[in-house]
Write a protein that holds these residues in place. Sequence first.
Motif, PDB file in Angstrom:
ATOM      1  N   SER A   1      53.265  45.798  41.417  1.00  0.00           N
ATOM      2  CA  SER A   1      52.172  45.969  40.103  1.00  0.00           C
ATOM      3  C   SER A   1      51.748  44.515  40.193  1.00  0.00           C
ATOM      4  O   SER A   1      52.215  43.748  40.656  1.00  0.00           O
ATOM      5  CB  SER A   1      52.827  46.513  38.871  1.00  0.00           C
ATOM      6  N   GLY A   2      50.699  44.412  39.265  1.00  0.00           N
ATOM      7  CA  GLY A   2      50.049  42.923  39.036  1.00  0.00           C
ATOM      8  C   GLY A   2      51.126  42.264  38.412  1.00  0.00           C
ATOM      9  O   GLY A   2      51.247  41.013  39.004  1.00  0.00           O
ATOM     10  N   MET A   3      52.024  42.678  37.597  1.00  0.00           N
ATOM     11  CA  MET A   3      53.020  41.810  36.945  1.00  0.00           C
ATOM     12  C   MET A   3      54.030  41.399  37.931  1.00  0.00           C
ATOM     13  O   MET A   3      54.527  40.324  37.862  1.00  0.00           O
ATOM     14  CB  MET A   3      53.495  42.576  35.806  1.00  0.00           C
TER      15      MET A   3
ATOM     16  N   PHE B   1      46.447  37.349  29.609  1.00  0.00           N
ATOM     17  CA  PHE B   1      46.951  38.936  29.533  1.00  0.00           C
ATOM     18  C   PHE B   1      48.184  38.845  28.693  1.00  0.00           C
ATOM     19  O   PHE B   1      49.006  37.942  29.146  1.00  0.00           O
ATOM     20  CB  PHE B   1      46.835  39.396  30.924  1.00  0.00           C
TER      21      PHE B   1
ATOM     22  N   GLU C   1      44.366  32.443  34.256  1.00  0.00           N
ATOM     23  CA  GLU C   1      43.309  33.432  34.519  1.00  0.00           C
ATOM     24  C   GLU C   1      42.086  32.818  34.788  1.00  0.00           C
ATOM     25  O   GLU C   1      41.516  32.133  33.715  1.00  0.00           O
ATOM     26  CB  GLU C   1      43.414  34.435  33.557  1.00  0.00           C
TER      27      GLU C   1
ATOM     28  N   ASP D   1      45.443  33.771  38.438  1.00  0.00           N
ATOM     29  CA  ASP D   1      45.309  35.166  38.350  1.00  0.00           C
ATOM     30  C   ASP D   1      44.066  35.649  38.238  1.00  0.00           C
ATOM     31  O   ASP D   1      43.187  35.087  37.380  1.00  0.00           O
ATOM     32  CB  ASP D   1      46.024  35.603  37.037  1.00  0.00           C
TER      33      ASP D   1
ATOM     34  N   PHE E   1      39.739  39.326  36.912  1.00  0.00           N
ATOM     35  CA  PHE E   1      38.687  39.396  36.199  1.00  0.00           C
ATOM     36  C   PHE E   1      37.507  38.905  37.292  1.00  0.00           C
ATOM     37  O   PHE E   1      36.216  39.372  37.140  1.00  0.00           O
ATOM     38  CB  PHE E   1      38.497  38.921  34.920  1.00  0.00           C
TER      39      PHE E   1
ATOM     40  N   SER F   1      45.954  42.029  40.291  1.00  0.00           N
ATOM     41  CA  SER F   1      46.524  43.095  40.053  1.00  0.00           C
ATOM     42  C   SER F   1      45.729  44.020  40.542  1.00  0.00           C
ATOM     43  O   SER F   1      44.379  44.100  40.600  1.00  0.00           O
ATOM     44  CB  SER F   1      46.597  43.579  38.523  1.00  0.00           C
TER      45      SER F   1
ATOM     46  N   THR G   1      45.768  47.272  40.917  1.00  0.00           N
ATOM     47  CA  THR G   1      45.658  48.435  39.836  1.00  0.00           C
ATOM     48  C   THR G   1      44.107  48.364  39.374  1.00  0.00           C
ATOM     49  O   THR G   1      43.568  49.304  39.017  1.00  0.00           O
ATOM     50  CB  THR G   1      46.383  48.386  38.734  1.00  0.00           C
ATOM     51  N   LYS G   2      43.466  47.227  39.253  1.00  0.00           N
ATOM     52  CA  LYS G   2      42.055  47.200  38.805  1.00  0.00           C
ATOM     53  C   LYS G   2      41.034  47.352  39.744  1.00  0.00           C
ATOM     54  O   LYS G   2      40.828  48.434  40.320  1.00  0.00           O
ATOM     55  CB  LYS G   2      41.929  45.806  38.150  1.00  0.00           C
TER      56      LYS G   2
ATOM     57  N   GLY H   1      49.519  48.458  41.766  1.00  0.00           N
ATOM     58  CA  GLY H   1      49.675  47.481  42.805  1.00  0.00           C
ATOM     59  C   GLY H   1      49.491  46.198  42.659  1.00  0.00           C
ATOM     60  O   GLY H   1      48.667  45.760  41.449  1.00  0.00           O
TER      61      GLY H   1
HETATM   62  C1  LIG Z   1      46.124  44.252  34.520  1.00  0.00           C
HETATM   63  C2  LIG Z   1      46.392  42.686  34.560  1.00  0.00           C
HETATM   64  C3  LIG Z   1      47.546  42.308  34.983  1.00  0.00           C
HETATM   65  C4  LIG Z   1      48.825  43.093  35.472  1.00  0.00           C
HETATM   66  O1  LIG Z   1      48.645  44.036  36.601  1.00  0.00           O
HETATM   67  P1  LIG Z   1      49.469  45.474  36.369  1.00  0.00           P
HETATM   68  O2  LIG Z   1      48.937  46.023  37.695  1.00  0.00           O
HETATM   69  O3  LIG Z   1      49.032  46.441  35.110  1.00  0.00           O
HETATM   70  O4  LIG Z   1      50.595  44.954  36.201  1.00  0.00           O
HETATM   71  C5  LIG Z   1      47.710  40.803  35.184  1.00  0.00           C
HETATM   72  N1  LIG Z   1      46.835  40.027  34.916  1.00  0.00           N
HETATM   73  C6  LIG Z   1      45.570  40.416  34.297  1.00  0.00           C
HETATM   74  C7  LIG Z   1      44.632  39.504  34.107  1.00  0.00           C
HETATM   75  C8  LIG Z   1      45.293  41.817  34.329  1.00  0.00           C
HETATM   76  O5  LIG Z   1      44.125  42.268  33.878  1.00  0.00           O
END
Ligand SMILES: *Cc1c(COP(=O)(O)O)cnc(C)c1O
Length: 396
Positions: free
Chosen positions: A85-87, A111, A154, A183, A186, A205, A207-208, A218
């Motif tokens: 995940s991103g985290m 975040f 970020e 990070d 965005f 992340s 996932t986005k 992811g």
């Molecule tokens: C969503 C997000 C994360 C975490 O990502 P996950 O895939 O949900 O664990 C980290 N940093 C930012 C800026 C995000 O928007």
Amino acid sequence: MSESWNKRTQAVHGGIRRSQYNEVSEAIYLTQGFVYENAEQAEARFLECGPDEFIYARYGNPTVSMFEQRIAALEGAEDAFATASGMAAVNGALTSMLKAGDHIVSAKALFGSCLYIVENILTRFGVDVTFVDGTNLDEWKEAIRPDTKAVFFESMSNPTLEVIDISAVADLAHAVGAQVIVDNVFSTPVFSRAIEQGADVVIYSATKHIDGQGRALGGVIIGTKDFIRGTVEPYLKHTGGALSPFNAWIMLKGLETMALRVNAQAETAQMVAESLEGHGALERTLYPGLKSHAQSALVQTQLGGKGGTVLSLDIKGGKEAAFAFLNALTIPVISNNLGDAKSIATHPATTTHQRLSDEQKDELGITPGLIRLSIGLEDAADLLADIKRALDVSQR
Ligand SMILES: *Cc1c(COP(=O)(O)O)cnc(C)c1O
């Protein structure tokens, strides 16, 4: 594979690894382990694992490697490590490089989960953290010490969309030998050139925008071969934050269409932001692509003038009006992902940033009326009409 390819070509062909069948589409190696020809080969591989050799999927897997190499090529970096995940990526990058007694400087507009790692976890293990207003270079200058190990921020903050000057902060950090960890969610891999601008480590992340269709979690840590293989890999392969091969395949296919999706989403976001700015129901329209944005000049130099796919609307009338707006929307769904094909509306104060104290929310501009709107791939006119109608409802 050619290093001279531009981003769009890397996103389609980068990192490809074909089996003996010469498949066109990337294969999913849904296997936890790999068979050795003999005991000697097993011994040799545990001693030193080559770039096209695998031991166990927690350490590496061919489908995951394709994703790592593709995103590294796209970012102009030497290497990458994919995470669940991103985290897991944020935690892996920070925890693998820090130890008790180290000092880091972090932007405070983060975040919620990133803030939790920096504020609650790292400090628990004896890391000294100084928080700064990321847009204020004087605060960075004051906070960075000769012994500072890293800076973390970020590049575009969630949800107030402040843009931080990567090259200016990197100059200050590099002057004392500190690592710059960004990070970059965005800013997206489409618009950002963070490595070129001075970031040592870039985190997404996936996932986005990389998946971009709301299917899988992811993440990825991108950096030098030394950092990824020498610092990150030993930490992650033993602590278990690996990306699954199936999700890596989703991310690989996501990268192929990412530029088309993200450009279209950003174009709609720009149109929506421009159309809504000054609307009677709004206190503020926050979007980095607007001329009125506080870091508008920086958006030009750092992101080629692209404001990204997310905007934030501060609705007059506080939480009640914000909830009325959310409940009146018929196209954007109420959820908390972003970068998705479907437009998504979020009320940060009661969801993603609920954990923050009222004081912290105030300081970060997370007001009761604030809505984060991730723009999807719907028809722009339909979307604008729906948002405007919901804004009218919010003021009744
Ligand atoms: C969503 C997000 C994360 C975490 O990502 P996950 O895939 O949900 O664990 C980290 N940093 C930012 C800026 C995000 O928007």
